[in-house]
Design a protein around this motif. Structure first.
Motif, PDB file in Angstrom:
ATOM      1  N   UNK A  26      52.878  31.243  38.626  1.00  0.00           N
ATOM      2  CA  UNK A  26      53.460  32.431  39.275  1.00  0.00           C
ATOM      3  C   UNK A  26      52.508  33.621  39.167  1.00  0.00           C
ATOM      4  N   UNK A  27      52.374  34.349  40.278  1.00  0.00           N
ATOM      5  CA  UNK A  27      51.575  35.582  40.282  1.00  0.00           C
ATOM      6  C   UNK A  27      52.334  36.627  41.088  1.00  0.00           C
ATOM      7  N   UNK A  28      52.312  37.870  40.619  1.00  0.00           N
ATOM      8  CA  UNK A  28      52.934  38.963  41.380  1.00  0.00           C
ATOM      9  C   UNK A  28      51.843  39.781  42.063  1.00  0.00           C
ATOM     10  N   UNK A  29      52.145  40.257  43.270  1.00  0.00           N
ATOM     11  CA  UNK A  29      51.187  41.145  43.937  1.00  0.00           C
ATOM     12  C   UNK A  29      51.387  42.572  43.411  1.00  0.00           C
ATOM     13  N   UNK A  30      50.290  43.288  43.294  1.00  0.00           N
ATOM     14  CA  UNK A  30      50.361  44.645  42.743  1.00  0.00           C
ATOM     15  C   UNK A  30      49.778  45.693  43.687  1.00  0.00           C
ATOM     16  N   UNK A  31      49.150  45.229  44.797  1.00  0.00           N
ATOM     17  CA  UNK A  31      48.496  46.192  45.714  1.00  0.00           C
ATOM     18  C   UNK A  31      48.341  45.552  47.097  1.00  0.00           C
ATOM     19  N   UNK A  32      48.098  46.366  48.135  1.00  0.00           N
ATOM     20  CA  UNK A  32      47.872  45.797  49.467  1.00  0.00           C
ATOM     21  C   UNK A  32      46.696  44.817  49.437  1.00  0.00           C
ATOM     22  N   UNK A  33      46.817  43.744  50.207  1.00  0.00           N
ATOM     23  CA  UNK A  33      45.786  42.705  50.334  1.00  0.00           C
ATOM     24  C   UNK A  33      45.641  41.814  49.097  1.00  0.00           C
ATOM     25  N   UNK A  34      46.497  42.054  48.082  1.00  0.00           N
ATOM     26  CA  UNK A  34      46.426  41.256  46.861  1.00  0.00           C
ATOM     27  C   UNK A  34      46.810  39.794  47.146  1.00  0.00           C
ATOM     28  N   UNK A  35      47.820  39.594  48.019  1.00  0.00           N
ATOM     29  CA  UNK A  35      48.255  38.230  48.356  1.00  0.00           C
ATOM     30  C   UNK A  35      47.100  37.464  49.011  1.00  0.00           C
ATOM     31  N   UNK A  36      46.345  38.146  49.880  1.00  0.00           N
ATOM     32  CA  UNK A  36      45.182  37.510  50.524  1.00  0.00           C
ATOM     33  C   UNK A  36      44.176  37.034  49.469  1.00  0.00           C
ATOM     34  N   UNK A  37      43.883  37.922  48.509  1.00  0.00           N
ATOM     35  CA  UNK A  37      42.917  37.577  47.448  1.00  0.00           C
ATOM     36  C   UNK A  37      43.407  36.379  46.632  1.00  0.00           C
ATOM     37  N   UNK A  38      44.708  36.392  46.303  1.00  0.00           N
ATOM     38  CA  UNK A  38      45.274  35.290  45.507  1.00  0.00           C
ATOM     39  C   UNK A  38      45.232  33.968  46.294  1.00  0.00           C
ATOM     40  N   UNK A  39      45.438  34.064  47.598  1.00  0.00           N
ATOM     41  CA  UNK A  39      45.373  32.867  48.452  1.00  0.00           C
ATOM     42  C   UNK A  39      43.975  32.276  48.488  1.00  0.00           C
TER      43      UNK A  39
END
Length: 292
Positions: free
Chosen positions: A40-53
């Protein structure tokens, strides 16, 4: 246990105004842990989901699950395009357009349980000046509303309605030149939506016949209409009959150029974006796998 699939849940903690503090615990109860090993990872900023992907691809994850709304899905989808790594969706947004279209349950527990089947479908992606979208991209009135809503302190349907009313009073239709698969159209439009899937979300259908796997985008031109027609326009949206309105024109296309007199806001899967100048829109067939 070597065949256990490694899956990453990317959680947007603020999407849809819903608290997600008990989410991880629910996954551990509902997901088949013999088949899957969740992280599990939470996003903390815009574009964070992209980086995690992107990182999940490098780290050889078998799937990445978006726990959020259309914005989170857009970032993760953009990261996973062409990778063969499937995207799962737990719909937690305020619209959930793509998830509704794909028949993914709106109930959190049911959506998690659905992942156990691990069945995937290939979907098309649109790009607007290279920026991917999976649901709908638009300009004109709805983009101005998205832009206003993004800066509003009130979230959810009330905040959205407030943005609609605020923009409606001042909004003027614009002139556009569209070139769709080589054919030119001059239009005065209230708004233009380019649809990969049929609906914005909340079962509001702008392009009732759009499909995410037909290799085509539907260009929906909403012409200037008198204000007293607005309730009828809203009725068409929720009755899946927008294509029957005399004020709506739908043209399918693969290669679309939109030239406009002024730069204005654009929305990509509901997220406002400032793009200057002409808009080049294309479809990339079967470019993303989605678990559904």
């Amino acid at each position: 246990m070597e065949d256990q699939k490694k899956i990453l849940f990317v959680i947007n903690p603020i999407s849809g105004g819903k608290k997600k503090t008990a989410f991880n615990k629910k996954v551990l109860e509902v997901l088949d842990l013999k088949k899957f090993n969740p992280t599990f990872q939470q996003t903390t900023k815009p574009n964070h989901a992209y980086e995690l992907g992107r990182k999940a691809i490098e780290e050889k994850y078998d799937a990445v699950i978006a726990v959020g709304g259309d914005g989170t899905i857009n970032e993760l989808g953009a990261a996973l395009i062409g990778s063969g790594v499937p995207l799962g969706i737990i719909p937690e947004g305020s619209g959930n357009g793509l998830a509704l279209y794909l028949g993914i349950p709106m109930n959190e527990t049911a959506a998690i349980r659905r992942l156990n089947r691990f069945e995937t479908v290939d979907v098309d992606c649109g790009t607007i000046n290279e920026k991917p979208f999976f649901n709908i991209a638009g300009l004109g009135f709805d983009a101005s509303v998205s832009d206003r809503f993004a800066n509003d302190s009130i979230r959810g349907p009330i905040g959205y309605l407030r943005s609609v009313i605020n923009v409606l009073g001042k909004y003027k239709p614009c002139h556009y030149t569209l070139t769709i698969d080589g054919k030119k159209y001059e239009r005065e439009a209230f708004m233009i939506s380019v649809a990969n899937s049929p609906q914005y979300g909340n079962n509001a259908y702008i392009a009732p016949n759009a499909s995410v796997n037909d290799g085509v985008l539907d260009v929906c031109i909403v012409h200037k209409f008198p204000l007293y027609i607005l309730p009828m326009m809203v009725y068409h949206l929720f009755n899946r009959s927008a294509d029957q309105s005399e004020y709506v024109e739908i043209i399918p296309g693969r290669n679309i150029l939109i030239e406009r007199d002024d730069s204005g806001p654009v929305h990509v899967d509901g997220e406002p974006l400032t793009l200057t100048g002409d808009l080049q829109i294309e479809v990339k067939p079967s470019s993303l796998k989605i678990i559904c």
